[in-house]
Write a protein that holds these residues in place. Sequence first.
Motif, PDB file in Angstrom:
ATOM      1  N   ILE A 155       3.071   5.821  -3.164  1.00 47.63           N
ATOM      2  CA  ILE A 155       4.194   6.600  -3.712  1.00 47.63           C
ATOM      3  C   ILE A 155       4.145   6.593  -5.236  1.00 47.63           C
ATOM      4  CG2 ILE A 155       6.703   6.667  -3.948  1.00 47.63           C
ATOM      5  CD1 ILE A 155       6.865   5.605  -1.070  1.00 47.63           C
ATOM      6  N   ILE A 156       3.923   5.431  -5.836  1.00 52.33           N
ATOM      7  CA  ILE A 156       3.915   5.319  -7.299  1.00 52.33           C
ATOM      8  C   ILE A 156       2.767   6.103  -7.908  1.00 52.33           C
ATOM      9  CG2 ILE A 156       3.567   3.707  -9.218  1.00 52.33           C
ATOM     10  CD1 ILE A 156       5.181   1.661  -7.684  1.00 52.33           C
ATOM     11  N   TYR A 157       1.616   6.087  -7.317  1.00 51.90           N
ATOM     12  CA  TYR A 157       0.451   6.775  -7.872  1.00 51.90           C
ATOM     13  C   TYR A 157       0.336   8.230  -7.407  1.00 51.90           C
ATOM     14  CZ  TYR A 157      -1.092   2.273  -9.584  1.00 51.90           C
ATOM     15  OH  TYR A 157      -1.172   1.074 -10.240  1.00 51.90           O
ATOM     16  N   SER A 158       1.315   8.728  -6.716  1.00 49.75           N
ATOM     17  CA  SER A 158       1.261  10.128  -6.264  1.00 49.75           C
ATOM     18  C   SER A 158       1.557  11.063  -7.434  1.00 49.75           C
ATOM     19  CB  SER A 158       2.246  10.346  -5.120  1.00 49.75           C
ATOM     20  OG  SER A 158       3.568  10.259  -5.612  1.00 49.75           O
ATOM     21  N   LYS A 159       1.018  12.263  -7.369  1.00 45.77           N
ATOM     22  CA  LYS A 159       1.182  13.246  -8.441  1.00 45.77           C
ATOM     23  C   LYS A 159       2.637  13.657  -8.643  1.00 45.77           C
ATOM     24  CE  LYS A 159      -3.483  15.002  -8.264  1.00 45.77           C
ATOM     25  NZ  LYS A 159      -4.356  16.129  -8.058  1.00 45.77           N
ATOM     26  N   ARG A 213       0.832  -1.203   0.000  1.00 46.98           N
ATOM     27  CA  ARG A 213       0.000   0.000   0.000  1.00 46.98           C
ATOM     28  C   ARG A 213       0.869   1.257   0.000  1.00 46.98           C
ATOM     29  NH1 ARG A 213      -4.435   0.682   4.563  1.00 46.98           N
ATOM     30  NH2 ARG A 213      -5.579  -0.815   3.305  1.00 46.98           N
ATOM     31  N   LYS A 214       1.928   1.230   0.744  1.00 44.41           N
ATOM     32  CA  LYS A 214       2.840   2.373   0.824  1.00 44.41           C
ATOM     33  C   LYS A 214       3.517   2.611  -0.533  1.00 44.41           C
ATOM     34  CE  LYS A 214       6.164   4.033   4.175  1.00 44.41           C
ATOM     35  NZ  LYS A 214       7.071   3.647   5.258  1.00 44.41           N
ATOM     36  N   ILE A 215       3.958   1.516  -1.168  1.00 42.50           N
ATOM     37  CA  ILE A 215       4.617   1.621  -2.472  1.00 42.50           C
ATOM     38  C   ILE A 215       3.623   2.130  -3.514  1.00 42.50           C
ATOM     39  CG2 ILE A 215       5.687   0.297  -4.334  1.00 42.50           C
ATOM     40  CD1 ILE A 215       6.978  -1.442  -2.195  1.00 42.50           C
ATOM     41  N   ALA A 267       7.337  13.400 -12.192  1.00 34.76           N
ATOM     42  CA  ALA A 267       8.762  13.112 -12.383  1.00 34.76           C
ATOM     43  C   ALA A 267       8.951  12.091 -13.508  1.00 34.76           C
ATOM     44  CB  ALA A 267       9.375  12.608 -11.083  1.00 34.76           C
ATOM     45  N   VAL A 268       8.112  11.066 -13.549  1.00 34.97           N
ATOM     46  CA  VAL A 268       8.203  10.057 -14.609  1.00 34.97           C
ATOM     47  C   VAL A 268       7.904  10.707 -15.962  1.00 34.97           C
ATOM     48  CG1 VAL A 268       7.115   7.974 -15.545  1.00 34.97           C
ATOM     49  CG2 VAL A 268       7.738   8.069 -13.131  1.00 34.97           C
ATOM     50  N   PHE A 269       6.889  11.548 -16.014  1.00 37.00           N
ATOM     51  CA  PHE A 269       6.546  12.253 -17.250  1.00 37.00           C
ATOM     52  C   PHE A 269       7.703  13.152 -17.698  1.00 37.00           C
ATOM     53  CE2 PHE A 269       4.677  15.872 -19.508  1.00 37.00           C
ATOM     54  CZ  PHE A 269       4.083  15.198 -20.568  1.00 37.00           C
ATOM     55  N   PHE A 270       8.338  13.848 -16.746  1.00 33.05           N
ATOM     56  CA  PHE A 270       9.477  14.720 -17.063  1.00 33.05           C
ATOM     57  C   PHE A 270      10.636  13.903 -17.634  1.00 33.05           C
ATOM     58  CE2 PHE A 270      13.454  16.792 -15.761  1.00 33.05           C
ATOM     59  CZ  PHE A 270      13.320  17.977 -16.461  1.00 33.05           C
TER      60      PHE A 270
END
Length: 133
Positions: A13-17, A8-10, A22-25
């Motif tokens: 973090i992964i689905y956070s804006k 749930r924690k991971i 950062a991934v999009f950048f």
Amino acid sequence: MFDFHEKRKIRRIIYSKPFIAAVFFVAAFIFMSAYERYTIEREMALKLSERVEELESLKMRASSLETDVEHLRNERGIEEELRSRFNVVKEGEQVVVIIDKDKVKGEESKEKTATSGDAKERSFFERLKFWLP
């Protein structure tokens, strides 16, 4: 249960804006870099094709020059080149000049138009005689 909380924690973090931004950048940066390399590759391919064409034309020119040099290595080639460029003859030979009638007529008409400036001083009949063949 611990694994469930870790997952749930991971996921949080992964689905956070910020992470998605950062991934999009990073993806945009990779895309821009790849596009820049693509344009450079296209320019290089174009330059290569131009250079290949230039090389082919230079090879053809080199072969033409080699044939000219080979032609000038013997006496006959030198003689032909001298005759064509400098209009020379050997002892005992005569030069024959062939004049084209059309060319001569063209030069005469140029002379007539050049000398027609004094036509105002001549009478009408003299000017008429000047233009008749």
